[in-house]
Design a protein around this motif. Structure first.
Motif, PDB file in Angstrom:
ATOM      1  N   SER B  35      51.691  34.720  63.715  1.00 40.85           N
ATOM      2  CA  SER B  35      52.008  35.776  62.753  1.00 40.85           C
ATOM      3  C   SER B  35      51.842  35.268  61.321  1.00 40.85           C
ATOM      4  N   HIS B  36      52.224  34.011  61.106  1.00 43.87           N
ATOM      5  CA  HIS B  36      52.070  33.471  59.747  1.00 43.87           C
ATOM      6  C   HIS B  36      50.596  33.315  59.398  1.00 43.87           C
ATOM      7  N   VAL B  39      48.967  36.478  58.241  1.00 44.55           N
ATOM      8  CA  VAL B  39      49.199  36.831  56.829  1.00 44.55           C
ATOM      9  C   VAL B  39      48.094  36.198  55.970  1.00 44.55           C
ATOM     10  N   ASN B  40      47.798  34.932  56.269  1.00 42.30           N
ATOM     11  CA  ASN B  40      46.737  34.253  55.530  1.00 42.30           C
ATOM     12  C   ASN B  40      45.389  34.940  55.742  1.00 42.30           C
ATOM     13  N   MET B  42      44.909  38.053  56.500  1.00 39.24           N
ATOM     14  CA  MET B  42      44.932  39.333  55.780  1.00 39.24           C
ATOM     15  C   MET B  42      44.620  39.136  54.295  1.00 39.24           C
ATOM     16  N   LYS B  59      50.201  45.954  60.935  1.00 44.03           N
ATOM     17  CA  LYS B  59      50.640  45.942  62.322  1.00 44.03           C
ATOM     18  C   LYS B  59      49.772  44.949  63.084  1.00 44.03           C
TER      19      LYS B  59
END
Lengths: 207, 80
Positions: B35-36, B39-40, B42, B59
């Protein structure tokens, strides 16, 4: 106290005391089952450090609030393990919310350090909306970091549902269940004032 | 577009597999995307394609595969 019968006087509203006697008295209000939601997340501190290194302010300002950054800033750098713990807290909260659609923005989930030193979650925007939708009334947060890893656990409690159930001696023998005794409501004078014995308020039943 | 997406995944996804070797529809989370790291990915996609992912697109499904990312980028008007 309860003379006469329901329906005795045609055309009149049933006496309130009779209604209480017939309907309310046999019931007790008890706390219904309360759902507890738990979320946990673990993050590599080095991953957060790498994100700061490669994406810089874009990463920091998209994920963390200004207050969080202020709490995790050091002269000339960042307390990366604290940022990692805060990121873990945000992900743990998202697991508590179990969003069916899009998740909240990370900045809608903020970790705030209280004056006591303990940390708490402060929700806003979409995170707050989703928490309300899920019925989460209260949150607890625990964060830690050790060496390479940071982790967080979030517990969310639903609102307590109060339900009316038939009175039973079993309820009196369950001191761990907070039981509200509705019978105390009828111990009021005719003007609705609580009587001097202190009745008139729902009180915990010590069993 | 797929090659640029794979380039972002290779640089920011920190996946334990060779991104060039996975299919367009392969589940990136199954392949090790955290999940982390997402973020990167994205943020890097936003830089690469000069777009911004709105909250409604935050999402897991948006980033679950190369084809899902391509679909999301197309919806945001990203060009090759």
């Amino acid at each position: 106290m309860c003379e006469g019968r329901l329906g005795e006087a045609p055309g009149r509203a049933p006496d309130l005391e009779l209604l209480v006697e017939a309907v309310v008295r046999p019931l007790r209000l008890v706390a219904g089952p309360q759902q507890i939601r738990v979320g946990v997340d673990v993050v590599r501190v080095a991953d957060v450090a790498r994100s700061i290194s490669t994406l810089g302010a874009r990463y920091l300002e998209r994920v963390f609030t200004a207050d969080e950054l202020a709490e995790c800033g050091l002269p000339g750098g960042w307390a990366v393990e604290r940022l990692a713990a805060r990121y873990a807290a945000k992900e743990a909260l998202i697991k508590v919310l179990e969003p069916t659609g899009a998740q909240p923005e990370w900045r809608d989930i903020a970790v705030r350090r209280r004056s006591s030193g303990a940390c708490e979650l402060v929700l806003s925007g979409e995170a707050l909306r989703q928490a309300e939708l899920a019925g989460v009334a209260r949150l607890s947060l625990s964060m830690t970091h050790e060496g390479e890893y940071a982790a967080a656990v979030v517990v969310g409690w639903d609102t307590i549902a109060v339900v009316a159930v038939p009175d039973s001696p079993m309820l009196h023998d369950a001191p761990m269940i907070p039981v509200l005794d509705v019978r105390s409501y009828e111990e009021r004078d005719n003007d609705g004032r609580a009587n001097p014995r202190g009745a008139g308020t729902a009180r915990p039943n010590a069993g | 577009m797929e090659e640029r997406i794979r380039g972002v995944l290779a640089q920011h996804g920190r996946m334990p597999v060779d991104v060039a070797g996975i299919s367009d529809r392969a589940d990136l989370y199954q392949a090790g995307l955290t999940s982390h790291a997402s973020v990167n990915v994205m943020l890097a996609l936003e830089d690469e394609f000069e777009i911004e992912f709105p909250q409604e697109m935050l999402k897991k499904k948006t980033f679950e595969s190369v084809s899902a990312i391509r679909q999301a980028l197309s919806e945001l008007g990203a060009t090759v």
